[in-house]
Write a protein that holds these residues in place. Structure first.
Motif, PDB file in Angstrom:
ATOM      1  N   SER A   1      -3.230  42.621  16.424  1.00 23.93           N
ATOM      2  CA  SER A   1      -1.971  41.987  16.057  1.00 23.93           C
ATOM      3  C   SER A   1      -2.116  41.173  14.769  1.00 23.93           C
ATOM      4  O   SER A   1      -1.243  41.225  13.892  1.00 23.93           O
ATOM      5  CB  SER A   1      -1.496  41.092  17.196  1.00 23.93           C
ATOM      6  OG  SER A   1      -0.364  40.369  16.819  1.00 23.93           O
ATOM      7  N   ALA A   2      -3.200  40.436  14.636  1.00 24.70           N
ATOM      8  CA  ALA A   2      -3.427  39.652  13.419  1.00 24.70           C
ATOM      9  C   ALA A   2      -3.602  40.565  12.212  1.00 24.70           C
ATOM     10  O   ALA A   2      -3.096  40.274  11.118  1.00 24.70           O
ATOM     11  CB  ALA A   2      -4.651  38.763  13.597  1.00 24.70           C
TER      12      ALA A   2
ATOM     13  N   THR B   1      -0.180  41.971  11.266  1.00 17.67           N
ATOM     14  CA  THR B   1       0.630  40.911  10.665  1.00 17.67           C
ATOM     15  C   THR B   1       0.181  40.639   9.228  1.00 17.67           C
ATOM     16  O   THR B   1       1.018  40.442   8.337  1.00 17.67           O
ATOM     17  CB  THR B   1       0.533  39.627  11.505  1.00 17.67           C
ATOM     18  OG1 THR B   1       0.961  39.920  12.833  1.00 17.67           O
ATOM     19  CG2 THR B   1       1.383  38.528  10.926  1.00 17.67           C
ATOM     20  N   SER B   2      -1.123  40.643   8.992  1.00 17.17           N
ATOM     21  CA  SER B   2      -1.607  40.415   7.624  1.00 17.17           C
ATOM     22  C   SER B   2      -1.181  41.548   6.702  1.00 17.17           C
ATOM     23  O   SER B   2      -0.841  41.312   5.542  1.00 17.17           O
ATOM     24  CB  SER B   2      -3.127  40.259   7.611  1.00 17.17           C
ATOM     25  OG  SER B   2      -3.760  41.491   7.875  1.00 17.17           O
TER      26      SER B   2
END
Length: 77
Positions: free
Chosen positions: A31-32, A35-36
């Motif tokens: 998820s990170a 998102t990045s």
């Protein structure tokens, strides 16, 4: 129920708990990462708009790309 099955059930429960924790951690990492990527795409394709908004928030109300500092030449109306 025979008491000899307790270690098997406890071991399977611990294995399930460890697998669940690994799944949650991998989910957070993925998820990170996604998102990045999204933030990088937004910054890349909206750079001019973001720069204009940031200058506006700082109080620079001049035209985009102007080298003249704000209020350098007072108007005589």
């Amino acid at each position: 129920m025979d008491s000899n099955y307790f270690p098997v059930i406890a071991g399977a429960g611990m294995l399930a708990l460890v697998l669940w924790l690994v799944l949650v951690i991998v989910g957070f990492v993925v998820s990170a990462f996604l998102t990045s990527l999204f933030v990088r795409l937004v910054i890349r394709f909206m750079r001019k708009s973001l720069d204009r908004e940031y200058r506006y928030l700082r109080g620079d109300y001049t035209a985009y790309g102007s080298n003249r500092p704000p209020n350098a030449v007072p108007r005589e109306w």
